[in-house]
Design a protein around this motif. Structure first.
Motif, PDB file in Angstrom:
ATOM      1  N   SER A  92      12.754   0.795   1.927  1.00 20.05           N
ATOM      2  CA  SER A  92      13.247   1.648   0.702  1.00 20.05           C
ATOM      3  C   SER A  92      13.291   3.034   0.527  1.00 20.05           C
ATOM      4  N   HIS A  93      14.385   3.833  -0.050  1.00 17.93           N
ATOM      5  CA  HIS A  93      14.469   5.056   0.060  1.00 17.93           C
ATOM      6  C   HIS A  93      13.527   5.688  -0.609  1.00 17.93           C
ATOM      7  N   PRO A  94      12.814   6.722  -0.069  1.00 15.39           N
ATOM      8  CA  PRO A  94      11.692   7.479  -0.913  1.00 15.39           C
ATOM      9  C   PRO A  94      11.785   7.972  -1.988  1.00 15.39           C
ATOM     10  N   GLU A  95      13.219   8.400  -2.443  1.00 12.35           N
ATOM     11  CA  GLU A  95      13.592   9.209  -3.499  1.00 12.35           C
ATOM     12  C   GLU A  95      14.326   8.473  -4.556  1.00 12.35           C
ATOM     13  N   ALA A  98      16.279   2.678  -3.168  1.00  9.97           N
ATOM     14  CA  ALA A  98      17.116   1.933  -2.830  1.00  9.97           C
ATOM     15  C   ALA A  98      17.064   1.230  -1.371  1.00  9.97           C
ATOM     16  N   PRO A  99      17.301  -0.043  -1.120  1.00  6.40           N
ATOM     17  CA  PRO A  99      17.121  -0.475   0.020  1.00  6.40           C
ATOM     18  C   PRO A  99      17.755  -0.046   1.159  1.00  6.40           C
ATOM     19  N   LEU A 100      16.812   0.095   2.342  1.00  8.34           N
ATOM     20  CA  LEU A 100      17.322   0.791   3.750  1.00  8.34           C
ATOM     21  C   LEU A 100      17.021  -0.232   4.748  1.00  8.34           C
ATOM     22  N   PRO A 101      18.018  -0.013   5.907  1.00  4.64           N
ATOM     23  CA  PRO A 101      17.831  -0.980   7.036  1.00  4.64           C
ATOM     24  C   PRO A 101      16.625  -0.841   7.629  1.00  4.64           C
ATOM     25  N   ASP A 515       1.800   4.887  -2.999  1.00  2.00           N
ATOM     26  CA  ASP A 515       0.951   5.846  -2.561  1.00  2.00           C
ATOM     27  C   ASP A 515       0.983   5.731  -0.978  1.00  2.00           C
ATOM     28  N   LEU A 516       0.372   7.038  -0.366  1.00  2.00           N
ATOM     29  CA  LEU A 516       0.354   7.122   0.769  1.00  2.00           C
ATOM     30  C   LEU A 516       1.618   7.213   1.556  1.00  2.00           C
ATOM     31  N   SER A 517       2.633   7.750   0.864  1.00  2.00           N
ATOM     32  CA  SER A 517       4.089   7.868   1.181  1.00  2.00           C
ATOM     33  C   SER A 517       4.627   6.551   1.451  1.00  2.00           C
ATOM     34  N   ASN A 518       4.260   5.496   0.586  1.00  2.00           N
ATOM     35  CA  ASN A 518       4.638   4.026   0.650  1.00  2.00           C
ATOM     36  C   ASN A 518       3.825   3.537   1.884  1.00  2.00           C
ATOM     37  N   GLY A 519       2.811   3.986   2.330  1.00  2.00           N
ATOM     38  CA  GLY A 519       2.076   3.542   3.343  1.00  2.00           C
ATOM     39  C   GLY A 519       2.423   4.053   4.610  1.00  2.00           C
TER      40      GLY A 519
END
Length: 529
Positions: A92-95, A98-101, A515-519
Motif C-alpha cells: 500500500s502507498h504510504p501516504e 492506495a494499492p501498489l504492485p 507503525d514502524l513504517s507499516n512494518g
C-alpha cells in the motif's frame, strides 16, 4: 490504464483524482508494474540512499511465545520480522493507502468486482533458490483460508470462494463483490511461502529483501541481505538485527548510548528526555492505530450493555490523551475507524467523560462489585498509567475498577483475546472492511470483544459489495454507531506512532498504514555515513 501526474513534492498520483477516488479507483483497475518506488513521497527520497552497514533495531512487542508462522503474527517484532523476510501480493502507498504492485505486478476485476485476476511476477526466487510460481501463491492463500490455521487473516479470506490458476494468472472468485480486494491482500499475515508453508508454516523462507540468519523468540533475530532480491528500491543495509526490548527505559538507554539505531513504542513522557540526547530524532506519524480497553460482550458482567455503556462514559479520554500520550494522538469514539480511512464516518457525536451518565447506566445494570481490568505495558506505551487514570475517573461515578498488572512476556497469548476485560492496542488496517472483518465479524478469529451480531455481519457484507461510494459510506456510518453504542470496545484515543532514531539513520517513511513504517522500517532506511 490510469494516467498519472507528478505533484510539486515529487509524489506521483493519478491525474484529477483525489485521495478517496484514488483508493476506490485503483482497486477496480489494473495497476501497472514498477510504480512502487516512484510512488514513495519526495521527502523520503530527498537524499540518494547509501548502501551498507549493520542496522540494529530495539523493539518492543516480542515474546518467548512468538512463532515464525505468519498466520500467528500479532506483536510489533513479528510484524517487522515478516516484512524483512517475506512479501505479500500487494503493498500500500504510504501516504494515500492506495494499492501498489508487489509479487502481483498488476490486476483487474470483473464489472461487479467479484472475480479478480492477478498477474504474478515471473522473475522472483525464494531464498532457497526455488522460483516463485502461481502455485505457491495459491497454496499460501488456501492455507490462510483453512479454519484449522487460526490465521489472523482468516476473517478476510472467508469471503473468497475459489482460489485457482487460469492461463498462468491467479484468479480469485469472491462470494460477493469487493472493490477493496487488492488492499486486503496487503495483510501482513499473507506472506507468500514456498508451497504455501503447508509442510512447515514456521519456515522463514520467502522472497523478501533479507534472509533470516538466527532467531531466538522474544530475544533476538538477525538477518543478512538477500543478494538475489528482485527489487532495487529496498534493502539498503547489509544486515539487520532486531533486539527485543520490552522495557521502555532499556530502549531509551540503548538508543541514547548508540547500542541501537532505532526504537519503537516511545512513551510521550520520555520525549523531552530523548530530545536532550545528542543526535537522536523523534519520528511522529499519524496513522490508524488505537489504544483501547476490551470487554467480552458474551461474558458476565460485560454481557450487560448498560454496564458497557457505564464504563464507556466513565473514562476520561482527554486526560488519557494529555497525560499518557502527551497530545501525540486524537480522541477516539468507541469505534475503530478514524479520518485516515477512506469513507470514514462523519457527524457522530463525540462521547465525552460523563460521571452522571456512567452512574446512571451502572445503576441500571444492577452490577455492584469491583470490575477486574488486566493491563500491562506490553498492551501499549503507558497502558498501566492509562488503566490507573481509568480507575480514578470511574471511581467518581461510583464504579470500582481493580487494576491488575500482568507480566509483559506472554501478554498477547495469555491475556489478550482470553480474559474478558483488558488493555489492548490495534494497528491500522488498509480499509474499513478489513478493520471490521478482522475483529468484528462474528466468525473472525480475532473478535476480541466477542461482538457477534448477525445484523452487523449483514451490513458488513452489504458494504463490501456496494460500489456506490455514498451508499457504502452510509453503511459504514451505521456500523460505526452499532459498535460504538452496543459493542465491547472502549477506544479513548487513536495514537500517533512515536518512534526515535539515530540522526545518522535516513529514509524513514511515514506510512499511514501502520507503525514502524507499516512494518518496512528495516528495509527502507539507510545510514548517512
Amino acid at each position: 490504464m490510469t494516467e498519472f501526474t507528478k505533484r510539486p513534492d515529487g509524489l506521483i498520483v493519478p491525474a484529477g483524482i483525489n485521495r478517496r477516488g484514488f483508493l476506490a479507483g485503483t482497486a477496480a483497475l489494473g495497476i501497472a508494474a514498477g510504480l512502487g518506488s516512484s510512488l514513495v513521497g519526495g521527502e523520503a527520497r530527498a537524499q540518494e540512499p547509501k548502501r551498507g552497514g549493520h542496522l540494529k533495531l530495539g523493539l518492543d512487542g516480542g515474546a518467548t511465545t512468538d512463532s515464525l508462522d505468519p498466520a500467528s503474527y500479532s506483536g510489533s517484532v513479528s510484524f517487522v520480522i515478516g516484512h524483512l523476510w517475506g512479501d505479500t501480493l500487494v503493498e500500500s502507498h504510504p501516504e494515500t493507502g492506495a494499492p501498489l504492485p508487489s509479487i502481483a505486478s498488476s490486476w483487474e476485476s470483473s464489472a461487479d468486482a467479484s472475480v479478480w485476476t492477478f498477474k504474478i511476477r515471473k522473475d522472483i526466487a525464494f531464498h532457497d533458490g526455488r522460483k516463485l510460481a502461481v502455485a505457491d501463491v495459491i497454496a499460501t492463500l488456501k492455507r490462510h483460508s483453512d479454519e484449522g490455521s487460526k490465521s489472523g487473516a482468516l476473517g478476510l479470506m472467508r469471503s473468497v470462494k475459489a482460489i485457482e490458476e487460469k492461463a498462468g494468472d491467479l484468479v480469485l472468485t469472491l462470494m460477493e463483490g469487493n472493490a477493496d480486494l487488492p488492499l486486503l491482500l496487503t495483510d501482513y499475515h499473507l506472506i507468500i511461502q514456498p508451497d504455501g508453508g503447508v509442510d512447515n508454516p514456521a519456515s522463514p523462507v520467502g522472497t523478501g529483501p533479507y534472509k533470516l540468519a538466527s532467531y531466538e523468540a522474544g530475544i533476538r533475530a538477525t538477518f543478512e541481505k538477500n543478494t538475489a532480491d528482485w527489487r532495487s528500491d529496498r534493502g539498503y543495509v547489509d544486515s539487520v538485527e532486531i533486539i527485543v526490548m520490552n522495557d521502555t527505559t532499556a530502549r531509551i538507554a540503548a538508543l541514547s548510548s548508540g547500542q541501537v539505531h532505532f526504537i519503537n513504542g516511545v512513551e510521550p513522557k520520555t520525549v523531552p528526555l530523548l530530545k536532550r540526547a545528542p543526535r537522536v530524532e523523534i519520528l511522529q506519524t499519524s496513522g490508524k492505530g488505537f489504544y483501547s480497553f476490551l470487554m467480552h460482550c458474551d461474558t458476565s458482567p460485560f454481557d450487560n450493555n448498560d454496564l458497557r455503556l457505564a464504563l464507556k462514559y466513565a473514562i476520561d479520554r482527554q486526560a488519557i490523551l494529555d497525560r499518557v500520550l502527551g497530545g501525540f494522538g486524537t480522541l477516539g469514539n468507541d469505534y475503530p475507524v478514524n479520518e485516515n480511512y477512506a469513507l470514514a464516518p462523519e457527524g457522530i457525536e463525540q462521547r465525552a467523560y460523563d460521571p452522571d451518565k456512567a452512574a446512571f447506566h451502572y445503576k441500571k445494570s444492577g452490577h455492584d462489585r469491583p470490575i477486574l481490568l488486566r493491563t500491562s505495558d506490553a498492551a501499549f506505551p503507558g497502558a498501566v498509567d492509562a488503566s490507573v487514570l481509568f480507575q480514578e475517573s470511574a471511581r467518581k461515578a461510583g464504579i470500582e475498577i481493580e487494576v491488575r498488572r500482568e507480566p509483559e512476556d506472554g501478554y498477547w497469548t495469555n491475556v489478550w483475546n482470553v480474559q474478558p476485560f483488558c488493555a489492548s492496542y490495534w494497528g491500522g488496517r488498509p480499509t474499513q472492511d478489513s478493520r471490521y472483518s478482522t475483529s468484528y465479524l462474528s466468525s473472525a478469529e480475532w473478535n476480541d470483544t466477542r461482538f457477534k451480531r448477525e445484523d452487523f455481519d449483514k451490513l458488513l457484507l452489504q458494504a463490501r459489495s456496494e460500489l456506490d461510494e455514498a451508499k457504502r459510506k452510509a453503511l459504514y456510518h451505521t456500523m460505526a454507531l452499532m459498535v460504538r453504542d452496543e459493542g465491547g470496545l472502549i477506544l479513548p484515543v487513536f495514537n500517533d506512532y512515536v518512534n526515535a532514531a539515530s540522526a545518522s539513520l535516513k529514509g524513514f517513511v511515514h506510512d499511514i498504514g501502520n507503525d514502524l513504517s507499516n512494518g518496512y522500517v528495516g528495509s527502507r532506511v539507510w545510514f548517512d555515513s
